[in-house]
Enzyme design. Structure first.
Site: not given
Length: 233
Positions: A21, A23
């Protein structure tokens, strides 16, 4: 210290790729999601959406997918405004650079899946000088927690999901995506919010939990046989 939630008997598994991922995982969280949700839904709309959700949380992207096109466009404009504000404050997560260097030294593939916009991914690559291939942004649909983006990356690599790990900070998006795809899952839990797996729904329980990316190195060394790959694509 990395925690193993998988309940496995200690046997080592093969691992050929990691998918991250962005953020809150590769980058320090900078977007004010609470303010963004209020701007899109309004205080009353947000309260109603939370009340209607069994978990009490709201998936903003899936929520607005049910709206008429004009309302969707307005909502996405608000979300994009918040995301672009975040680009000015983009910071690399501690340990990310060192982890990527370690993976490169072992010739382990690394990909990226984010619900952020492509411009954020492009800036991340440019600013920090590291590449994740493939790197899928919100423009790839369906997005997390649907397993489609992770399965797409595995297919592109020619590696089965069972030999890939998904790493992220969201049980709802990252862990669910990884589990539905059949990959190993690792939850980055900096604050210790998810120390106890029984607090999570079954499909949100990760195989591993770390409090920083620095711990991923030892996790991989302890639990996996890293299988070098060609990194030409």
């Amino acid at each position: 210290m990395a925690a193993n939630f998988s309940g496995g008997g200690g046997g080592r598994a093969m691992l050929k790729g990691l998918v991250f991922d962005m953020d809150g995982t590769l980058t320090v969280p900078v977007i004010d999601f609470a303010a963004m949700y209020r701007a899109v839904l309004g205080d009353e709309g947000l309260a109603a959406a939370r009340a209607a959700s069994p978990s009490g949380s709201v998936d903003i992207l899936h929520h607005i997918d049910t709206w008429a096109p004009p309302e969707q466009q307005k909502a996405y404009e608000i979300i994009t405004h918040f995301e672009r504000q975040g680009l000015d404050r983009l910071q690399i997560m501690p340990g990310a650079t060192e982890l990527c260097e370690y993976l490169d030294s072992k010739k382990i593939r690394r990909g990226l899946i984010t619900r952020n916009i492509k411009a954020a991914v492009d800036l991340f690559h440019q600013r920090f000088g590291m590449k994740f291939i493939p790197a899928l942004s919100r423009e790839f649909c369906p997005y997390k927690p649907d397993p489609a983006p992770l399965l797409h990356i595995c297919s592109t690599w020619g590696i089965p999901p069972s030999e890939v790990m998904m790493i992220g900070d969201s049980p709802r998006d990252d862990v669910v995506c990884g589990k539905r795809a059949g990959a190993f899952t690792c939850l980055l839990d900096e604050t210790g919010r998810h120390c106890f797996p029984e607090s999570l729904a079954d499909d949100q329980k990760p195989d591993f939990r770390v409090s920083s990316l620095i711990e991923v190195h030892s996790l991989l060394e302890t639990h996996f046989d890293l299988v070098p790959q060609s990194l030409t694509c």
